[in-house]
Design an enzyme around this catalytic site. Structure first.
Site, mmCIF file in Angstrom:
data_model
loop_
_atom_site.group_PDB
_atom_site.id
_atom_site.type_symbol
_atom_site.label_atom_id
_atom_site.label_comp_id
_atom_site.label_asym_id
_atom_site.label_seq_id
_atom_site.Cartn_x
_atom_site.Cartn_y
_atom_site.Cartn_z
ATOM 1 N N TYR A 51 0.928 -1.247 -0.066
ATOM 2 C CA TYR A 51 0.101 0.110 0.086
ATOM 3 C C TYR A 51 0.764 1.197 0.135
ATOM 4 O O TYR A 51 1.775 1.339 0.800
ATOM 5 C CB TYR A 51 -1.012 -0.095 1.283
ATOM 6 C CG TYR A 51 -1.880 1.337 1.322
ATOM 7 C CD1 TYR A 51 -2.751 1.367 0.731
ATOM 8 C CD2 TYR A 51 -1.391 2.102 2.219
ATOM 9 C CE1 TYR A 51 -3.425 2.713 0.673
ATOM 10 C CE2 TYR A 51 -2.001 3.567 2.162
ATOM 11 C CZ TYR A 51 -2.967 3.686 1.281
ATOM 12 O OH TYR A 51 -3.643 4.995 1.417
ATOM 13 N N HIS A 81 -4.003 15.945 -3.390
ATOM 14 C CA HIS A 81 -4.369 16.403 -1.827
ATOM 15 C C HIS A 81 -3.936 17.843 -1.602
ATOM 16 O O HIS A 81 -4.319 18.218 -0.155
ATOM 17 C CB HIS A 81 -3.366 15.249 -1.227
ATOM 18 C CG HIS A 81 -3.878 13.979 -1.146
ATOM 19 N ND1 HIS A 81 -4.194 13.222 -2.279
ATOM 20 C CD2 HIS A 81 -4.377 13.159 -0.199
ATOM 21 C CE1 HIS A 81 -4.463 12.024 -2.022
ATOM 22 N NE2 HIS A 81 -4.695 11.845 -0.570
ATOM 23 N N ASN A 197 0.833 11.493 5.324
ATOM 24 C CA ASN A 197 0.096 10.872 6.660
ATOM 25 C C ASN A 197 0.737 11.382 7.701
ATOM 26 O O ASN A 197 1.981 11.563 7.866
ATOM 27 C CB ASN A 197 0.430 9.241 6.544
ATOM 28 C CG ASN A 197 -0.457 8.520 5.753
ATOM 29 O OD1 ASN A 197 -0.511 7.388 5.798
ATOM 30 N ND2 ASN A 197 -1.874 9.152 5.164
ATOM 31 N N TYR A 282 -18.658 31.841 45.251
ATOM 32 C CA TYR A 282 -17.989 30.521 44.761
ATOM 33 C C TYR A 282 -16.704 31.108 43.898
ATOM 34 O O TYR A 282 -15.613 30.665 43.551
ATOM 35 C CB TYR A 282 -18.951 29.555 43.843
ATOM 36 C CG TYR A 282 -19.989 29.066 44.700
ATOM 37 C CD1 TYR A 282 -19.816 29.039 46.109
ATOM 38 C CD2 TYR A 282 -20.616 27.875 43.974
ATOM 39 C CE1 TYR A 282 -20.545 27.984 46.865
ATOM 40 C CE2 TYR A 282 -21.250 26.936 44.767
ATOM 41 C CZ TYR A 282 -21.396 27.071 46.006
ATOM 42 O OH TYR A 282 -22.268 26.243 46.834
ATOM 43 N N ARG A 285 -13.961 32.197 46.414
ATOM 44 C CA ARG A 285 -13.485 31.038 47.124
ATOM 45 C C ARG A 285 -13.051 29.824 46.414
ATOM 46 O O ARG A 285 -12.410 28.919 46.907
ATOM 47 C CB ARG A 285 -14.329 30.717 48.530
ATOM 48 C CG ARG A 285 -15.678 30.362 48.278
ATOM 49 C CD ARG A 285 -16.231 30.154 49.685
ATOM 50 N NE ARG A 285 -17.857 30.431 49.394
ATOM 51 C CZ ARG A 285 -18.544 29.370 49.725
ATOM 52 N NH1 ARG A 285 -18.044 28.029 50.199
ATOM 53 N NH2 ARG A 285 -19.813 29.378 49.595
ATOM 54 N N PHE A 331 -2.197 7.310 12.004
ATOM 55 C CA PHE A 331 -2.802 8.562 11.494
ATOM 56 C C PHE A 331 -3.877 9.349 12.279
ATOM 57 O O PHE A 331 -4.321 10.325 12.000
ATOM 58 C CB PHE A 331 -2.688 8.784 9.972
ATOM 59 C CG PHE A 331 -3.392 7.491 9.465
ATOM 60 C CD1 PHE A 331 -4.876 7.379 9.832
ATOM 61 C CD2 PHE A 331 -2.890 6.585 8.724
ATOM 62 C CE1 PHE A 331 -5.621 6.428 9.258
ATOM 63 C CE2 PHE A 331 -3.530 5.194 8.276
ATOM 64 C CZ PHE A 331 -4.984 5.330 8.421
ATOM 65 N N GLU A 416 -12.481 5.514 5.010
ATOM 66 C CA GLU A 416 -12.010 6.462 6.002
ATOM 67 C C GLU A 416 -13.374 6.526 6.754
ATOM 68 O O GLU A 416 -13.907 7.574 6.735
ATOM 69 C CB GLU A 416 -11.246 7.669 5.894
ATOM 70 C CG GLU A 416 -9.879 6.902 5.204
ATOM 71 C CD GLU A 416 -9.226 7.852 4.002
ATOM 72 O OE1 GLU A 416 -9.822 9.013 4.167
ATOM 73 O OE2 GLU A 416 -8.447 7.628 3.493
#
Length: 516
Positions: A51, A81, A197, A282, A285, A331, A416
């Site tokens: 791959y 990409h 990646n 609050y 404190r 990844f 994915e």
């Protein structure tokens, strides 16, 4: 700065973020780099499909690529990409991306040649900033689009951001690299995939937020203590015995900071006796409990991000000892997404309790100060609407704090099918930090105004220094005036660490930022 792959420290990462350092990878990493590159070369020329080496990507993993086209495959990967959109990532983030990617690849499990690491470091050391659009990553299969834009610039096909009379402009990468004397990177088998990646963009963004929020949180401690004195609150809630019984480390450390800041206050001494109030609200404190819990979350996030900065997160991974290439999912940026979501909650809470302290100060029934901190209230509105601004910013942060990691949109034709959204989870922290800095700026102005009504009494030495620092650029408010510039001035001081420098004058202060 010598980078030992897998052993980067938080201090080193903060220094890279700040800029001004040359980087060198430990030479002991070279044998591992060369060995893993040799495994990839053998796989690229072999018969078995591997791959990303001799196959397509994602859903196209079953498509075999011929040996003659393997280099083209990597170039096309980067080009296809590089699809990010939006504003460019700031220089500190891109510096971290370059350094983190170099250190990760140099661990010797990614199959890239030493020249790839050398080019990343050369671009960093030349002060070059690849143009990387901020939007376009879902935080799984790596931060693909932003890392692709970074890589495209290294190849001489993308763009860099360069300074043009004080403003950043885009310039063609080929001419910028040539001017810097850096040869464009020519990719070999798997190298494009190894470069894009990984979680280096989301990690860099989350580290950017961690480092940006550090001075803001330190400012919150100083301003919160000043508000205690302005409201003539008690230092009893900071008694170390209380916090020891609970045992939460952030709470213990924050309480100690408040004790140090308030020690020696003449205002506190003036109402130890004869004060008919039993307990403070609050927002005064419970500051150690709230801000301390936020500090614990930030410390944990720092630990997660430090691990991630040292990690190998591309795919497939190369194990040179037995010549194996193994596909996995490092990844996937879920650790970064969850850490960034925890940071978002902590950031929002620091702003939320600060907004409550402002509301307390302007409420004469609680603070026992003039209504809205105004002299001649009615004719003057004082801090009435400045508080509204703080409320608006705190509310905005509540929406931004919604966890990004609970969302997932499947991509790549359902290959994915679960993604982390880590990149947005980390990127959205910057506007939240800016909101908190302005909320704290408003509180600082309000607390300083409250101190004016208590004169001639004085606060402690460090808190008087904080009061004087503000007053150097923002005078006391005797009558209503244009207040927006004061808010911007105070917010800028909060963000740039001016109050933190006062904090660090205290001897023996707990180390706030060490990872848990």
């Amino acid at each position: 700065m010598l980078l030992r792959p897998g052993e980067l420290s938080l201090d080193q990462l903060q220094a890279i973020h700040a800029g001004g350092h040359k980087l060198m990878i430990d030479p002991q990493a070279l044998p591992g780099l060369r060995a893993s590159a040799a495994v990839v070369h053998a796989a690229a020329t072999g018969e078995a499909p591997v791959y990303g080496v001799n196959t397509g990507f994602g859903k196209l993993a079953s498509t075999r690529i011929g040996e003659a086209d393997l280099d083209t495959l990597q170039r096309n990967l980067i080009r296809s990409h590089s699809v990010g959109v939006g504003e460019p990532l700031p220089a500190p983030v891109v510096r971290l991306m370059l350094a983190l990617k170099a250190a990760s690849l140099a661990r010797g499990f990614s199959g890239v040649r030493p020249v790839v690491v050398d080019t990343l470091l050369a671009v960093h050391d030349a002060g070059l900033v690849p143009w990387v659009p901020a939007q376009g990553s879902v935080g799984a299969s790596g931060d693909l689009a932003p890392l692709a834009h970074m890589t495209l610039a290294l190849m001489g096909e993308g763009e860099f951001l360069v300074d043009d009379d004080g403003r950043p402009v885009r310039r063609a990468a080929a001419e910028v690299l040539q001017a810097a004397g850096i040869p464009p990177l020519t990719l070999a088998a798997k190298e494009g995939l190894a470069l894009i990646n990984g979680t280096q963009t989301s990690t860099a963004l989350a580290l950017h937020a961690l480092f940006s929020f550090e001075p803001v949180l330190e400012s919150a401690l100083v301003i919160g203590a000043l508000t205690v004195d302005a409201a003539r609150g008690s230092d009893g809630p900071f008694d170390p015995r209380i916090h020891a019984l609970r045992g939460q480390p952030g709470q213990i450390d924050v309480a100690e900071v408040y004790r140090r800041l308030l020690a020696g206050s003449g205002i506190r001494a003036s109402h130890v006796d004869g004060d008919d109030r039993v307990q403070d609200p609050y927002c005064l404190r419970c500051q150690p409990q709230v801000v301390g819990a936020c500090l614990d979350q930030l410390r944990h996030a720092a630990l997660v991000l430090l691990r991630e900065a040292n990690a190998v997160t591309d795919n497939p991974l190369v194990f040179a000892e037995d010549g194996a290439l193994v596909s996995g999912g490092n990844f996937h940026a879920e650790p970064v997404a969850l850490a960034a979501d925890a940071m978002a909650t902590a950031i929002a809470e620091v702003g939320a309790i600060a907004e409550r302290r402002i509301a307390m100060l302007i409420d004469a029934n609680v603070s026992r100060l003039p209504p809205f901190l105004a002299r001649d209230a009615g004719l003057n509105s004082g801090f009435m609407i400045a508080h509204v601004t703080a409320a608006a910013l705190a509310s905005e942060n509540k929406s931004l704090a919604h966890p990004a990691s609970v969302d997932s949109l499947p991509t790549s034709a359902n290959q994915e099918d679960h993604v982390s959204m880590a990149t947005f989870a980390a990127r959205r922290l910057q506007p939240m930090i800016a909101n908190v800095a302005r909320i704290l700026g408003i509180e600082w102005l309000a607390a300083a105004q409250g101190i004016e009504f208590l004169r001639p009494l004085a606060s402690s030495e460090p808190l008087e220094a904080a009061h004087a620092l503000l007053r150097a650029g923002s005078p006391a408010i005797d009558v209503d005036r244009y207040l927006a510039p004061d808010i911007e001035h105070a917010g800028a001081l909060v963000a740039d660490g001016a109050l933190g420098r006062i904090l660090h004058t205290l001897p023996g202060l707990p180390q706030l930022w060490s990872p848990a």
